[in-house]
Motif scaffolding. Structure first.
Motif, PDB file in Angstrom:
ATOM      1  N   GLN A  51     -22.209 -12.215  72.422  1.00 28.20           N
ATOM      2  CA  GLN A  51     -23.217 -11.820  71.820  1.00 28.20           C
ATOM      3  C   GLN A  51     -24.403 -12.801  71.177  1.00 28.20           C
ATOM      4  O   GLN A  51     -25.721 -12.246  70.974  1.00 28.20           O
ATOM      5  N   THR A  86     -25.388  -7.366  67.294  1.00 28.25           N
ATOM      6  CA  THR A  86     -23.931  -7.777  67.290  1.00 28.25           C
ATOM      7  C   THR A  86     -23.189  -6.917  67.233  1.00 28.25           C
ATOM      8  O   THR A  86     -23.598  -5.393  66.855  1.00 28.25           O
ATOM      9  N   LYS A  87     -21.785  -6.710  67.558  1.00 31.95           N
ATOM     10  CA  LYS A  87     -21.069  -5.709  67.582  1.00 31.95           C
ATOM     11  C   LYS A  87     -20.174  -5.544  66.292  1.00 31.95           C
ATOM     12  O   LYS A  87     -19.444  -4.776  66.080  1.00 31.95           O
ATOM     13  N   TYR A 110     -19.231  -8.671  74.835  1.00 31.22           N
ATOM     14  CA  TYR A 110     -19.569  -7.105  74.929  1.00 31.22           C
ATOM     15  C   TYR A 110     -20.096  -7.144  76.461  1.00 31.22           C
ATOM     16  O   TYR A 110     -20.830  -7.998  77.011  1.00 31.22           O
ATOM     17  N   GLN A 164     -26.336   0.453  73.849  1.00 34.95           N
ATOM     18  CA  GLN A 164     -25.367  -0.574  72.926  1.00 34.95           C
ATOM     19  C   GLN A 164     -25.574   0.087  71.575  1.00 34.95           C
ATOM     20  O   GLN A 164     -26.469   0.407  71.080  1.00 34.95           O
TER      21      GLN A 164
END
Length: 721
Positions: A545, A523-524, A534, A457
């Motif tokens: 998340q 975290t995105k 996600y 990721q």
């Protein structure tokens, strides 16, 4: 893969492809042979001579010799060597299919291995001892073959060369009483002492010795096999009654003549003298490093400690000092040699993250020379022109995968500072400047990373950010020692800003797993209070998340950035224990993160990346090394008793020959079924150097009562000295 071919071969006998009598045939039929694949990754042995001149390594898997690496540790060149026992009339058994298989190291101070295999029908027993020749590129297999019925049997050796990491383009030939294989750059030769009484070459799944003998109980002699997946077969002089002993030499070289010369030279020296020299080399190595610490209470724990030091040392390439691979294995889909993974790579590469773990383990065990070679290799060979370290590389430094992982650029800086390597300042400056200036593919500023430590990721990750902060503080220290105060100020300012931004980016105050704040996996969007979703990858699910945890935040403590008793750290420990911990009969271990999918399927079959998202076809199992990280945290918290228990539990997961795995079976199926006991190794990468390094490091930490790896410069900057 090849086992599946056997059932389809009955028709070949009918059509005459495999003759029923041992008549010389010239060229072998069945080209190019079955698709070449590598053996499973759960190795029970890994050996090489300590001498740098002998650049050949062997592995053991199940009851057989598995991959042989030559000319370097990024290049597997032999798939296997097994034996077939037959009476020539009514049965033929491949030795590695027997249920009774035992493997052990014959000397606690060396990497000499012995396999003992007993036939299911109690007709015969094989004892095989493995070493490499310190003076040559030869693997020696010393064999004792015993008939348990008093009747003589025939013993055949079958070698499967997959030269230069590709088994589809090899050619093979009989050379008198020896056998050779060759491709464009690499060769192998198989000899026996006493000499083979019959030899043949053939194609996998069609005319090779395993196929012939299991179908007809006889071996037809083929002289050549060109351009394909070829195997070498020799009938030994051992019959289990009057003649029990034979020594095989598997020589490697650039050309067939070189490989054959190596094998013959080793046979002339003799396996006894070679074994003594082999053992002596490793014994001398252990005398030059620290003895096992008193934190290890039992003989078994001390033996595992020595095996770990030896395994780590053996993981260094002979011609590229400091290039330690992650594991001499190709787990699951990575071993299939499909077009995407051919030639095979991944684990038998050098990963800067794993190399940092290996180096700190070796340094803790007293091998500071190896740690210094490792950091010199990272800055001298691996570092790219823009300053970053590659995701991974071959031992010669050529990158294999190319994603940016900021921890893999930060950890080498930490290691350089820990070892006092002021001479590496030019590379450190390039690395630190890369980190500060890094921008993701969509304009995301550092400490965003294209991949975090589990490589699946992108985003803002507590473990990555911890390494980045520590790396920049260590870079500032090295800058100060090199007369660069402006650089030092820049690096400290960036580190402090990253630490100040960390809570918003990675600590949620409204997540579903606790009413109190806790660290998320990542975290995105750099906002841990957003409910951004996600997909976790590896056939796993899509999640908020805030609901995904891992224990990577413990690096903030280990690296001296957060106090162990920080309330958010403490609560995050409780959250991860409730979410991803599982207690097995071996001990308590952790998944990498919530609903991890990187592991076997529910029936125990291999992981694959092709399964649909959300299907939960594959299950990531428990990682023992995470128990070591927990033990380091508990030491920092002032709980040495708990850390000592983690050390004990970590030591319980090794094989009988002291190889330590990446993963062990967990709470998910097929765990608990016959053959899948929770807390025991699965078919993941074994030996994993990181696991061995964690065991060594934790042993010394428990002895010292503190985490020796914590950079003093970082701890003093954030927590006080």
């Amino acid at each position: 893969m090849r086992k599946l071919m056997f059932g389809a071969l009955a028709g070949l006998l009918v059509t005459g492809l495999i003759p029923a009598t041992a008549v010389a045939q010239g060229a072998a039929p069945g080209a190019p042979g079955a698709h070449p694949s590598w053996l499973p990754a759960n190795k029970t042995g890994f050996g090489t001579a300590h001498d740098r001149s002998s650049n050949v390594w062997f592995t053991l898997q199940g009851g057989q010799l598995s991959e042989v690496y030559y000319p370097d540790l990024s290049t597997p060149s032999v798939r296997s060597l097994n034996f077939v026992v037959t009476d020539g009339r009514g049965f033929a058994t491949l030795d590695h299919t027997a249920k009774s298989q035992q493997v052990r190291r014959t000397d606690d101070d060396s990497l000499t291995y012995e396999q003992t295999i007993t036939d299911d029908q109690h007709r015969w027993r094989l004892r095989k001892t493995y070493v490499t020749d310190p003076a040559a590129t030869t693997v020696l297999v010393d064999v004792d073959f015993q008939s348990l019925t008093g009747r003589p049997y025939q013993l055949y050796a079958v070698a499967d060369p997959d030269l230069t990491n590709d088994g589809s383009d090899d050619s093979a030939a009989r050379q008198g009483d020896a056998l050779t294989a060759q491709d464009a750059t690499t060769a192998a030769a198989l000899t026996a002492k006493p000499a083979f009484t019959k030899t043949s070459v053939g194609y996998a799944g069609a005319s090779d010795g395993n196929t012939q003998l299991t179908k007809t109980f006889k071996l037809s002699t083929y002289d050549t096999a060109n351009k394909g997946n070829v195997l070498l077969t020799g009938q030994t002089a051992a019959d289990g009654v009057r003649n029990r002993h034979v020594t095989l030499a598997l020589g490697m070289g650039a050309m067939a003549a070189d490989a054959l010369g190596s094998a013959q030279a080793s046979q002339r020296r003799g396996v006894r003298d070679i074994t003594r020299a082999y053992d002596r080399g490793w014994q001398q190595y252990l005398r030059g490093v620290s003895k096992p610490p008193s934190s290890l209470k039992t003989d078994a724990e001390r033996d595992l400690y020595k095996a770990s030091m030896l395994t780590l040392a053996a993981s260094e390439d002979k011609h590229h000092p400091g290039a330690f691979i992650a594991s001499p294995s190709m787990p699951w889909r990575f071993g299939n040699n499909d077009p995407e993974w051919s030639p095979s790579g991944t684990y038998h590469l050098v990963w800067p993250r794993d190399l940092y773990q290996i180096a700190t383990g070796l340094a803790a065990g007293g091998d500071t020379g190896a740690a210094n070679r490792a950091v010199s290799y990272m800055f001298g060979t691996q570092q790219q022109a823009d300053g970053h370290m590659p995701q991974n590389s071959r031992v010669d430094g050529v990158p294999y995968w190319t994603s940016i992982q900021l921890d893999e650029t930060a950890f080498p800086i930490v290691l350089a500072q820990q070892l006092g390597r002021n001479d590496l300042w030019p590379g450190v400056r390039k690395a630190a400047d890369f980190i500060i200036g890094y921008v993701g593919p969509n304009g995301q500023p550092a400490p965003y990373t294209q991949q975090e430590r589990w490589e699946e990721q992108d985003g803002w990750s507590p473990s990555t950010i911890a390494s980045v902060i520590a790396g920049l503080v260590c870079a500032a220290d090295l800058a100060s020692h090199n007369g660069a105060p402006a650089d030092a100020a820049r690096y400290l300012a960036a580190a402090d800003k990253f630490k100040a931004d960390l809570p918003k980016q990675t600590i949620t105050t409204n997540g579903p797993l606790s009413k109190d704040p806790y660290f998320v996996r990542l975290t995105k969007d750099a906002n841990a209070n957003n409910g951004t979703k996600y997909n976790l990858g590896n056939s796993s699910v899509t999640m908020d998340q805030r609901a995904v945890t891992d224990a990577g935040f413990l690096d903030l403590v280990r690296l001296g950035i957060y106090r162990a008793d920080d309330p958010v750290i403490r609560n995050s420990v409780r959250v991860t224990d409730a979410d991803i911990a599982f207690t097995t009969p071996t001990g308590q271990f952790w998944h990498r993160y919530t609903k991890d999918g990187y592991g076997e399927q529910a029936d125990g079959s291999p992981w694959d990346y092709t399964f649909p998202a959300e299907s939960r076809t594959t299950f990531g199992r428990l990682w023992p090394l995470l128990a070591g990280e927990r033990g380091e945290y508990e030491l920092t918290l002032g709980d040495p008793a708990s850390a000592a228990r983690r050390l004990r539990d970590l030591g319980r997961v090794s094989s009988s020959a002291e190889t330590m795995p990446e993963q062990v079976w967990d709470e998910n199926p097929p765990s608990g079924q016959t053959g899948f006991p929770p807390g025991t190794p699965n078919n993941s990468a074994t030996p994993l150097a990181w696991t061995h390094a964690q065991y060594v490091r934790l042993a010394w930490d428990v002895q010292a009562g503190s985490v020796l790896e914590t950079p003093r410069a970082v701890r003093c900057h954030y927590l006080g000295c």
